[in-house]
Design a protein around this motif. Structure first.
Motif, PDB file in Angstrom:
ATOM      1  N   MET A 333       0.820  -1.226   0.000  1.00  0.00           N
ATOM      2  CA  MET A 333       0.000   0.000   0.000  1.00  0.00           C
ATOM      3  C   MET A 333       0.848   1.268   0.000  1.00  0.00           C
ATOM      4  N   GLY A 334       2.165   1.105   0.001  1.00  0.00           N
ATOM      5  CA  GLY A 334       3.048   2.264  -0.095  1.00  0.00           C
ATOM      6  C   GLY A 334       2.815   3.264   1.034  1.00  0.00           C
ATOM      7  N   GLY A 335       2.884   4.568   0.682  1.00  0.00           N
ATOM      8  CA  GLY A 335       2.742   5.623   1.681  1.00  0.00           C
ATOM      9  C   GLY A 335       1.411   5.573   2.405  1.00  0.00           C
ATOM     10  N   LEU A 336       0.373   5.131   1.718  1.00  0.00           N
ATOM     11  CA  LEU A 336      -0.949   5.037   2.343  1.00  0.00           C
ATOM     12  C   LEU A 336      -0.937   3.980   3.451  1.00  0.00           C
ATOM     13  N   GLY A 337      -0.248   2.867   3.184  1.00  0.00           N
ATOM     14  CA  GLY A 337      -0.165   1.804   4.189  1.00  0.00           C
ATOM     15  C   GLY A 337       0.553   2.250   5.446  1.00  0.00           C
ATOM     16  N   TYR A 338       1.521   3.167   5.276  1.00  0.00           N
ATOM     17  CA  TYR A 338       2.333   3.646   6.392  1.00  0.00           C
ATOM     18  C   TYR A 338       1.632   4.783   7.141  1.00  0.00           C
ATOM     19  N   SER A 339       0.499   5.203   6.614  1.00  0.00           N
ATOM     20  CA  SER A 339      -0.214   6.348   7.171  1.00  0.00           C
ATOM     21  C   SER A 339      -1.368   5.909   8.071  1.00  0.00           C
ATOM     22  N   GLN A 340      -1.750   6.790   8.999  1.00  0.00           N
ATOM     23  CA  GLN A 340      -2.858   6.470   9.900  1.00  0.00           C
ATOM     24  C   GLN A 340      -4.217   6.617   9.226  1.00  0.00           C
ATOM     25  N   GLU A 341      -4.226   6.970   7.947  1.00  0.00           N
ATOM     26  CA  GLU A 341      -5.489   6.960   7.192  1.00  0.00           C
ATOM     27  C   GLU A 341      -6.044   5.538   7.112  1.00  0.00           C
ATOM     28  N   GLU A 342      -5.126   4.579   7.172  1.00  0.00           N
ATOM     29  CA  GLU A 342      -5.487   3.167   7.073  1.00  0.00           C
ATOM     30  C   GLU A 342      -5.131   2.472   8.383  1.00  0.00           C
ATOM     31  N   LEU A 343      -5.744   1.314   8.638  1.00  0.00           N
ATOM     32  CA  LEU A 343      -5.449   0.593   9.878  1.00  0.00           C
ATOM     33  C   LEU A 343      -4.355  -0.461   9.696  1.00  0.00           C
ATOM     34  N   VAL A 344      -3.730  -0.459   8.522  1.00  0.00           N
ATOM     35  CA  VAL A 344      -2.709  -1.478   8.264  1.00  0.00           C
ATOM     36  C   VAL A 344      -1.501  -1.266   9.186  1.00  0.00           C
ATOM     37  N   GLU A 345      -1.086  -0.027   9.365  1.00  0.00           N
ATOM     38  CA  GLU A 345       0.047   0.241  10.269  1.00  0.00           C
ATOM     39  C   GLU A 345      -0.331  -0.127  11.711  1.00  0.00           C
ATOM     40  N   TYR A 346      -1.591   0.072  12.081  1.00  0.00           N
ATOM     41  CA  TYR A 346      -2.071  -0.306  13.416  1.00  0.00           C
ATOM     42  C   TYR A 346      -1.974  -1.825  13.594  1.00  0.00           C
ATOM     43  N   CYS A 347      -2.417  -2.562  12.570  1.00  0.00           N
ATOM     44  CA  CYS A 347      -2.365  -4.031  12.632  1.00  0.00           C
ATOM     45  C   CYS A 347      -0.913  -4.502  12.802  1.00  0.00           C
ATOM     46  N   LEU A 348      -0.019  -3.848  12.100  1.00  0.00           N
ATOM     47  CA  LEU A 348       1.400  -4.217  12.208  1.00  0.00           C
ATOM     48  C   LEU A 348       1.900  -4.012  13.642  1.00  0.00           C
ATOM     49  N   ARG A 349       1.558  -2.840  14.213  1.00  0.00           N
ATOM     50  CA  ARG A 349       2.038  -2.548  15.572  1.00  0.00           C
ATOM     51  C   ARG A 349       1.445  -3.517  16.586  1.00  0.00           C
ATOM     52  N   ARG A 350       0.158  -3.851  16.410  1.00  0.00           N
ATOM     53  CA  ARG A 350      -0.472  -4.786  17.342  1.00  0.00           C
ATOM     54  C   ARG A 350       0.152  -6.176  17.224  1.00  0.00           C
ATOM     55  N   CYS A 351       0.349  -6.621  15.989  1.00  0.00           N
ATOM     56  CA  CYS A 351       0.907  -7.970  15.784  1.00  0.00           C
ATOM     57  C   CYS A 351       2.308  -8.065  16.380  1.00  0.00           C
ATOM     58  N   ARG A 352       3.048  -6.969  16.341  1.00  0.00           N
ATOM     59  CA  ARG A 352       4.414  -7.002  16.897  1.00  0.00           C
ATOM     60  C   ARG A 352       4.378  -7.357  18.388  1.00  0.00           C
ATOM     61  N   GLY A 353       3.397  -6.805  19.083  1.00  0.00           N
ATOM     62  CA  GLY A 353       3.297  -7.029  20.536  1.00  0.00           C
ATOM     63  C   GLY A 353       3.047  -8.487  20.893  1.00  0.00           C
ATOM     64  N   TRP A 354       2.228  -9.161  20.091  1.00  0.00           N
ATOM     65  CA  TRP A 354       1.895 -10.560  20.423  1.00  0.00           C
ATOM     66  C   TRP A 354       3.071 -11.506  20.184  1.00  0.00           C
ATOM     67  N   MET A 355       4.125 -11.002  19.551  1.00  0.00           N
ATOM     68  CA  MET A 355       5.331 -11.835  19.415  1.00  0.00           C
ATOM     69  C   MET A 355       6.099 -11.863  20.740  1.00  0.00           C
ATOM     70  N   ILE A 356       5.700 -10.973  21.678  1.00  0.00           N
ATOM     71  CA  ILE A 356       6.340 -10.900  23.005  1.00  0.00           C
ATOM     72  C   ILE A 356       5.346 -11.326  24.094  1.00  0.00           C
ATOM     73  N   ALA A 357       4.111 -10.825  23.996  1.00  0.00           N
ATOM     74  CA  ALA A 357       3.119 -11.047  25.051  1.00  0.00           C
ATOM     75  C   ALA A 357       2.644 -12.501  25.083  1.00  0.00           C
ATOM     76  N   GLY A 358       2.335 -12.964  26.279  1.00  0.00           N
ATOM     77  CA  GLY A 358       1.705 -14.284  26.426  1.00  0.00           C
ATOM     78  C   GLY A 358       2.608 -15.441  26.044  1.00  0.00           C
ATOM     79  N   GLY A 359       3.907 -15.263  26.216  1.00  0.00           N
ATOM     80  CA  GLY A 359       4.883 -16.278  25.793  1.00  0.00           C
ATOM     81  C   GLY A 359       5.511 -15.810  24.502  1.00  0.00           C
TER      82      GLY A 359
END
Ligand SMILES: Cc1cc2nc3c(=O)[nH]c(=O)nc-3n(C[C@H](O)[C@H](O)[C@H](O)COP(=O)(O)OP(=O)(O)OC[C@H]3O[C@@H](n4cnc5c(N)ncnc54)[C@H](O)[C@@H]3O)c2cc1C
Length: 381
Positions: A333-359
């Motif tokens: 999605m290029g610049g749009l994907g990296y922007s808060q106009e879309e929730l893709v960057e949010y999904c990325l940040r959330r997924c990063r946390g679950w690689m640490i949380a809960g084991g």
């Protein structure tokens, strides 16, 4: 073997899909960036029967299966990624442990509010000096009159900024055998919240300090020797983290897929470039493989509690897959994907946390290796 849902599961999935499309899709972007807990969503979900899906009907729940709760996460996250956290809080985490092991008085005191979407329960395991090595925890419960005095500190606790009650891992005595858990009311005298902080995802947390907090004997959830049972229940929480990783990866994938079918560069649609087609093929393979592992662990759950090995395999794979897919979707999605106009960057940040949380991914791999070699490996020097 049958890879299809039963007619009842299909019906449930359709109902959650319609509910999420109508009530949760509008405002999904604002919700993802808003601080605090989405109480409005929690109350809506309570009315829809989406809190306590796996809790017995006699305790005010729906008496459903772990797969049902996974379906709810998937359908909710597809419309509103942030709202999937409410499904988690109302079904998978400490609420499930409370419903399984809690006494009648404990359930009467807390479960009704939690299932009504009016309160939330946290699990406090991690301490400043006990993260992956959770059995090193130092929070101590010392007998005192008709109950215990609890002192210690917990960090990184999800919902700690506003939870009503914390299912707190404590030490009644030495060693792993001395570990159990108590329910600590966050309004109790001696409970302090430290400086507010936030994860990369934007979720708030605060250090919880317990200074000689009085815990009545009837608020002990699992006494000395309860650690194994506690962790068996924690595998349910891990399934929720697994499901959300995959669901948010899928959300990002779907946004990128739609984008690739409408965005033109060099006079062609993005989906016509082979370099991007192969990215989508890889994303799809990861999502499908992860889904099979997730469903295996959830479908095989014994009385609602999944096996440690199948859970570890599913979580390690899906945590990585969700993150990888969200990352590739963002790239497409290029610049749009990296922007808060879309929730893709949010999904990325959330997924990063679950690689640490809960084991963390590493600790899960340690668990999987034990299954491979059919023996345990001490991590201590
Ligand atoms: C988003 C999020 C939500 C969380 N929510 C909660 C919550 O609600 N309640 C709660 O109690 N905790 C919560 N945590 C804390 C979480 O459980 C811990 O962060 C996790 O257990 C790791 O502990 P640590 O951060 O102290 O890292 P450490 O244990 O210090 O580990 C650091 C790194 O070393 C690796 N490592 C450690 N030991 C080994 C080993 N033996 N072999 C290989 N690698 C190893 C780890 O995998 C990690 O990569 C949350 C964390 C996050 C990120």
């Amino acid at each position: 073997m049958d890879f299809r849902f039963t007619p009842e599961q299909e019906q449930f999935r359709d109902a959650v899909h319609r509910f999420a499309a109508r009530h949760l899709a509008p405002g999904a972007r604002e919700r993802a960036h808003a601080p605090g807990y989405p109480w409005d969503v929690a109350k809506l979900m309570a009315r829809q029967g989406l809190l306590g899906i796996t809790v017995a009907q006699s305790d005010g729940g729906q008496g459903g299966s772990l797969i049902d709760a996974v379906i709810a996460i998937e359908e909710v996250a597809a419309a509103c990624p942030r709202s999937a956290d409410v499904v988690q809080a109302g079904n998978f985490g400490p609420i499930r442990v409370l419903a399984e092991y809690g006494s009648a008085s404990q359930k009467a005191r807390y479960l009704k509010r939690l299932l009504a979407g009016e309160g939330v329960i946290s699990v406090g395991m991690t301490e400043p000096e006990a993260g992956s090595a959770v059995t090193d925890l130092q929070t101590r419960a010392t007998p005192d009159g008709d109950g215990y005095r609890v002192s210690g500190a917990k960090v990184f606790t999800t919902h700690s900024a506003y939870a009503d009650v914390v299912l707190t891992y404590v030490r009644f005595g030495p060693g792993v055998g001395g570990i159990g858990s108590v329910l600590i009311d966050t309004r109790a005298e001696g409970v302090q919240r430290g400086k507010a902080s936030a994860f990369m995802s934007g979720e708030e947390w605060a250090e919880l300090r317990f200074d000689n907090v009085h815990v009545p004997a009837d608020m002990v959830l699992l006494g000395e020797g309860g650690f194994k049972k506690q962790i068996a229940g924690f595998n349910v929480e891990r399934i929720g983290n697994t499901a959300r990783s995959l669901a948010l990866g899928r959300y990002a994938y779907e946004r990128a897929r739609q984008w690739a079918m409408q965005r033109r560069q060099f006079g062609r649609l993005l989906c016509e470039f082979q370099g991007l087609q192969w990215k989508f093929a890889d994303m799809k393979m990861k999502l499908d493989a992860g889904q099979l592992l997730l469903y295996r662990a959830a479908a095989n759950a014994d009385r609602g509690f999944p096996s440690a090995e199948e859970t570890a395999i599913a979580k390690a794979f899906c945590n990585q897959a969700g993150f990888d897919v969200a990352n590739e979707a963002l790239q497409v999605m290029g610049g749009l994907g990296y922007s808060q106009e879309e929730l893709v960057e949010y999904c990325l940040r959330r997924c990063r946390g679950w690689m640490i949380a809960g084991g963390s991914l590493e600790i899960l791999r340690n668990r999987i290796a034990e299954a491979v070699f059919e023996r345990s490996f001490s991590q201590r020097g």
